[in-house]
Design a protein around this motif. Sequence first.
Motif, mmCIF file in Angstrom:
data_model
loop_
_atom_site.group_PDB
_atom_site.id
_atom_site.type_symbol
_atom_site.label_atom_id
_atom_site.label_comp_id
_atom_site.label_asym_id
_atom_site.label_seq_id
_atom_site.Cartn_x
_atom_site.Cartn_y
_atom_site.Cartn_z
ATOM 1 N N ILE A 1 104.659 57.373 50.666
ATOM 2 C CA ILE A 1 103.464 57.751 49.587
ATOM 3 C C ILE A 1 102.825 58.900 50.266
ATOM 4 O O ILE A 1 102.751 59.311 51.473
ATOM 5 C CB ILE A 1 102.498 56.522 49.618
ATOM 6 N N ASN A 2 102.073 59.866 49.577
ATOM 7 C CA ASN A 2 101.408 61.004 49.639
ATOM 8 C C ASN A 2 100.124 60.872 49.145
ATOM 9 O O ASN A 2 99.817 60.501 47.950
ATOM 10 C CB ASN A 2 102.308 62.147 49.379
ATOM 11 N N LEU A 3 99.329 61.872 49.784
ATOM 12 C CA LEU A 3 97.974 62.156 49.183
ATOM 13 C C LEU A 3 97.393 63.422 49.830
ATOM 14 O O LEU A 3 97.488 63.777 50.941
ATOM 15 C CB LEU A 3 96.884 61.040 49.655
ATOM 16 N N ALA A 4 97.211 64.650 48.593
ATOM 17 C CA ALA A 4 96.947 65.773 49.165
ATOM 18 C C ALA A 4 95.849 66.474 48.235
ATOM 19 O O ALA A 4 95.944 65.961 46.994
ATOM 20 C CB ALA A 4 98.009 66.620 49.306
ATOM 21 N N PRO A 5 94.810 67.219 48.616
ATOM 22 C CA PRO A 5 94.044 67.922 47.760
ATOM 23 C C PRO A 5 94.326 69.220 47.318
ATOM 24 O O PRO A 5 95.145 70.063 47.876
ATOM 25 C CB PRO A 5 92.743 68.077 48.607
ATOM 26 N N TYR A 6 94.187 69.637 45.952
ATOM 27 C CA TYR A 6 94.409 70.852 45.469
ATOM 28 C C TYR A 6 93.608 71.425 44.686
ATOM 29 O O TYR A 6 92.526 70.796 44.107
ATOM 30 C CB TYR A 6 95.684 70.610 44.458
ATOM 31 N N SER A 7 92.988 72.768 45.266
ATOM 32 C CA SER A 7 91.751 73.378 44.776
ATOM 33 C C SER A 7 92.165 74.206 43.193
ATOM 34 O O SER A 7 91.273 74.473 42.470
ATOM 35 C CB SER A 7 91.303 74.248 45.563
ATOM 36 N N PHE A 8 93.604 74.121 42.782
ATOM 37 C CA PHE A 8 94.224 74.843 41.523
ATOM 38 C C PHE A 8 94.317 73.377 40.649
ATOM 39 O O PHE A 8 95.349 72.872 40.668
ATOM 40 C CB PHE A 8 95.314 75.562 41.713
ATOM 41 N N PHE A 9 93.087 72.799 40.089
ATOM 42 C CA PHE A 9 93.065 71.653 39.373
ATOM 43 C C PHE A 9 92.078 71.605 38.190
ATOM 44 O O PHE A 9 91.144 72.253 38.498
ATOM 45 C CB PHE A 9 93.075 70.482 40.201
ATOM 46 N N ASN A 10 92.550 70.806 37.127
ATOM 47 C CA ASN A 10 91.461 70.951 36.041
ATOM 48 C C ASN A 10 91.972 70.092 34.893
ATOM 49 O O ASN A 10 93.159 69.588 34.910
ATOM 50 C CB ASN A 10 90.958 72.162 35.544
ATOM 51 N N ALA A 11 91.035 69.695 34.035
ATOM 52 C CA ALA A 11 91.544 68.966 32.822
ATOM 53 C C ALA A 11 91.912 70.254 31.813
ATOM 54 O O ALA A 11 90.959 71.146 31.944
ATOM 55 C CB ALA A 11 90.343 68.364 32.317
ATOM 56 N N VAL A 12 92.746 69.817 31.051
ATOM 57 C CA VAL A 12 93.162 70.838 30.271
ATOM 58 C C VAL A 12 93.498 70.685 28.688
ATOM 59 O O VAL A 12 93.330 71.416 27.833
ATOM 60 C CB VAL A 12 94.501 71.684 30.372
ATOM 61 N N SER A 13 92.862 69.208 28.583
ATOM 62 C CA SER A 13 93.024 68.586 27.008
ATOM 63 C C SER A 13 92.177 67.521 27.082
ATOM 64 O O SER A 13 92.295 66.738 27.931
ATOM 65 C CB SER A 13 94.492 68.720 26.662
ATOM 66 N N ASP A 14 91.579 67.043 25.876
ATOM 67 C CA ASP A 14 90.926 65.874 25.656
ATOM 68 C C ASP A 14 91.710 64.888 24.859
ATOM 69 O O ASP A 14 91.889 63.784 24.771
ATOM 70 C CB ASP A 14 89.546 65.846 25.175
ATOM 71 N N ARG A 15 92.309 65.420 23.916
ATOM 72 C CA ARG A 15 93.284 64.621 22.863
ATOM 73 C C ARG A 15 94.568 65.260 22.770
ATOM 74 O O ARG A 15 94.681 66.378 21.940
ATOM 75 C CB ARG A 15 92.509 64.911 21.591
ATOM 76 N N PRO A 16 95.690 64.744 23.531
ATOM 77 C CA PRO A 16 95.612 63.670 24.426
ATOM 78 C C PRO A 16 94.995 64.105 25.780
ATOM 79 O O PRO A 16 94.857 65.538 26.123
ATOM 80 C CB PRO A 16 96.960 63.354 24.766
ATOM 81 N N LYS A 17 94.482 63.169 26.616
ATOM 82 C CA LYS A 17 93.869 63.769 27.860
ATOM 83 C C LYS A 17 95.102 64.245 28.788
ATOM 84 O O LYS A 17 95.946 63.318 29.114
ATOM 85 C CB LYS A 17 93.455 62.245 28.340
ATOM 86 N N MET B 1 96.093 69.042 35.086
ATOM 87 C CA MET B 1 96.984 69.790 35.589
ATOM 88 C C MET B 1 96.760 70.158 37.187
ATOM 89 O O MET B 1 95.451 70.318 37.633
ATOM 90 C CB MET B 1 97.094 71.282 35.029
ATOM 91 N N PHE B 2 97.540 70.180 37.938
ATOM 92 C CA PHE B 2 97.342 70.551 39.329
ATOM 93 C C PHE B 2 98.546 71.530 39.680
ATOM 94 O O PHE B 2 99.529 71.547 39.191
ATOM 95 C CB PHE B 2 97.432 69.593 40.442
ATOM 96 N N SER B 3 98.201 72.675 40.488
ATOM 97 C CA SER B 3 99.059 73.564 40.924
ATOM 98 C C SER B 3 99.219 73.693 42.365
ATOM 99 O O SER B 3 98.405 73.768 43.271
ATOM 100 C CB SER B 3 98.401 75.023 40.139
ATOM 101 N N SER B 4 100.593 73.684 42.791
ATOM 102 C CA SER B 4 101.002 73.684 44.147
ATOM 103 C C SER B 4 101.674 75.168 44.533
ATOM 104 O O SER B 4 102.691 75.567 43.828
ATOM 105 C CB SER B 4 102.036 72.526 44.023
ATOM 106 N N ALA B 5 100.996 75.603 45.413
ATOM 107 C CA ALA B 5 101.635 76.935 46.047
ATOM 108 C C ALA B 5 102.907 76.409 46.918
ATOM 109 O O ALA B 5 102.887 76.142 48.142
ATOM 110 C CB ALA B 5 100.424 77.453 47.234
#
Length: 200
Positions: free
Chosen positions: A38-54, A57-61
């Motif tokens: 298992i893994n846990l990591a923070p990403y600062s390139f992240f956001n909600a991009v749609s509500d319908r459907p929910k 997105m996260f972006s990994s360098a």
Amino acid sequence: MFYTTDTNRHGLAHDPFKAIVAPRPIGWIGSKGRDGSINLAPYSFFNAVSDRPKLVMFSSAGRKHSQRNAAETGEFTCNFVSRSLLEKMNVSSAAVEYEVDEFALAGLTARKGELVDAPFVAEAFAVLECKVTEILVPKSLSGEESENVMVFGQVLGIHVDETIIRDGRLDMALARPVARMGYMDYSEGSDVFEMLRPQR
């Protein structure tokens, strides 16, 4: 001042791009590999991009552990970063070997999702359980591929700690969300005010 990004000659000690696109929510991504790690990591390139459907997105360098796991299993979680968990989030950002459990490293409780086989932070005020919808590599105007890999996921289930609910809404003054600014700076979003859209 003005500068073009092809030369990036801004004359400053540090590139201001990410400081301008701020504050940015932190995608604290929980994932599980095909091998069960298992893994846990923070990403600062992240956001909600749609509500319908929910969709989020996260972006990994580069192809980091979270991206690898999401690609292998098709599942991940997004964990809410509050001020109370900021230091533990920072611990989980350490560049460690794939087999290292960042939940244990940061002293957090890993709990299996209700709808996805990916771990989430039991101590988080809110969690999104997601299934991958697509993974893509963005391109520049010239068609050159970015070094980043974008992982999109549909939110299937949401956990909310009822202690941050007041008057039928999530109270950000109680939740104290943390956002990423530029450089090594962070901000806390508990200074909340309301503004209504103008009526035409």
